[in-house]
Scaffold this active site. Structure first.
Site, PDB file in Angstrom:
ATOM      1  N   CYS A   1      -7.212  -2.329   8.232  1.00  0.00           N
ATOM      2  CA  CYS A   1      -5.868  -2.356   7.655  1.00  0.00           C
ATOM      3  C   CYS A   1      -5.335  -0.940   7.503  1.00  0.00           C
ATOM      4  O   CYS A   1      -4.202  -0.634   7.898  1.00  0.00           O
ATOM      5  CB  CYS A   1      -5.890  -3.087   6.321  1.00  0.00           C
ATOM      6  SG  CYS A   1      -6.223  -4.843   6.543  1.00  0.00           S
TER       7      CYS A   1
ATOM      8  N   GLU B   1       0.829  -1.208   0.000  1.00  0.00           N
ATOM      9  CA  GLU B   1       0.000   0.000   0.000  1.00  0.00           C
ATOM     10  C   GLU B   1       0.864   1.259   0.000  1.00  0.00           C
ATOM     11  O   GLU B   1       1.886   1.323   0.657  1.00  0.00           O
ATOM     12  CB  GLU B   1      -0.904   0.017   1.255  1.00  0.00           C
ATOM     13  CG  GLU B   1      -1.911  -1.115   1.289  1.00  0.00           C
ATOM     14  CD  GLU B   1      -2.978  -1.011   0.211  1.00  0.00           C
ATOM     15  OE1 GLU B   1      -3.111   0.067  -0.398  1.00  0.00           O
ATOM     16  OE2 GLU B   1      -3.689  -2.016  -0.028  1.00  0.00           O
TER      17      GLU B   1
ATOM     18  N   HIS C   1      -1.297  -5.624   1.493  1.00  0.00           N
ATOM     19  CA  HIS C   1      -2.508  -6.437   1.383  1.00  0.00           C
ATOM     20  C   HIS C   1      -2.200  -7.667   0.531  1.00  0.00           C
ATOM     21  O   HIS C   1      -1.511  -7.563  -0.493  1.00  0.00           O
ATOM     22  CB  HIS C   1      -3.635  -5.651   0.700  1.00  0.00           C
ATOM     23  CG  HIS C   1      -4.593  -5.019   1.662  1.00  0.00           C
ATOM     24  ND1 HIS C   1      -4.814  -3.655   1.705  1.00  0.00           N
ATOM     25  CD2 HIS C   1      -5.404  -5.561   2.615  1.00  0.00           C
ATOM     26  CE1 HIS C   1      -5.721  -3.392   2.638  1.00  0.00           C
ATOM     27  NE2 HIS C   1      -6.096  -4.527   3.206  1.00  0.00           N
TER      28      HIS C   1
HETATM   29  N1  PCA Z   1      -8.152  -7.201   6.179  1.00  0.00           N
HETATM   30  C1  PCA Z   1      -9.033  -6.129   6.578  1.00  0.00           C
HETATM   31  C2  PCA Z   1      -8.933  -6.057   8.071  1.00  0.00           C
HETATM   32  C3  PCA Z   1      -8.305  -7.327   8.493  1.00  0.00           C
HETATM   33  C4  PCA Z   1      -7.740  -7.896   7.264  1.00  0.00           C
HETATM   34  O1  PCA Z   1      -6.986  -8.910   7.206  1.00  0.00           O
HETATM   35  C5  PCA Z   1      -8.784  -4.830   5.820  1.00  0.00           C
HETATM   36  O2  PCA Z   1      -8.399  -4.892   4.639  1.00  0.00           O
HETATM   37  O3  PCA Z   1      -8.986  -3.747   6.344  1.00  0.00           O
END
Ligand code: PCA
Length: 199
Positions: A142, A80, A166
């Protein structure tokens, strides 16, 4: 040895497993590229997760932080670029539903990742793993942990690289959900490659 705090999350919403949890457990106490990994699995709870992460930063005193989250539906590894000062999205695991409020009332609108995200994408692709920089971490947990870590580092003038990656679903998760997926071992290898990009 330099320490890296590697965080993942417990399952949430309609995901019965979270592949980030397994990666963090597998890599805990291992070393990659001269980095000793301290793995921690975080709750999906807007009221406690950020404070918990900040406590961990001070307890572990890492030189780098990589937080991981599941982005079910994405088809590649996505470091990100930015975290925004906003909580929004569906209910967390405690039933709290954010409503677009700020994470830190008088905090800046956003923070850029201080991880080498371009190098990570290049290295992943060189090693045959699909990857792309993402320009939004959303506004759910996240984004929240990415923002809280970068805010703490900025406020306390800490010398820590920090950011968020992610990852797509694992095959196991895709068995119950019609979404793109990676083998769990490839997800883990991708994170090891990303850690290998840190100086
Ligand atoms: N993904 C979520 C919160 C926990 C996770 O593993 C997110 O993308 O915010």
């Amino acid at each position: 040895m330099k320490k890296i705090l590697l965080t993942g999350f417990v399952p949430f919403l309609d995901n019965p497993i979270n592949p980030t949890e397994e990666i963090v457990q597998e890599l805990h106490k291992k070393s990659v590229n001269g980095w000793e990994i301290v793995g921690e699995v975080l709750p999906v709870d807007f009221h406690v997760t950020g404070d918990h992460l900040v406590e961990l930063i001070h307890k572990v005193q890492p030189s780098a932080i990589i937080s991981l989250g599941l982005a079910a539906g994405r088809n590649r590894i996505t470091p990100e670029r930015i975290a925004i000062n906003c909580n929004d999205g569906p209910v967390d695991n405690q039933g709290y539903k954010p409503d677009g409020e700020k994470i830190i009332t008088d905090g800046p609108d956003g923070y850029f990742s201080s991880l080498p995200i371009k190098k990570m994408v290049k290295e992943l692709e060189n090693k045959g793993i699909p990857a792309k920089i993402s320009n939004t971490a959303g506004a759910y947990l996240c984004n929240h942990v990415m923002y809280r870590a970068l805010h703490e580092i900025e406020q306390q003038k800490l010398d820590i690289f920090s950011g968020f990656i992610h990852i797509p679903a694992s095959h196991k998760l895709a068995l119950t959900n019609n979404i793109p997926s990676f083998a769990q071992k490839d997800l883990q290898r991708a994170i090891e490659i990303c850690i290998g990009c840190l100086d």
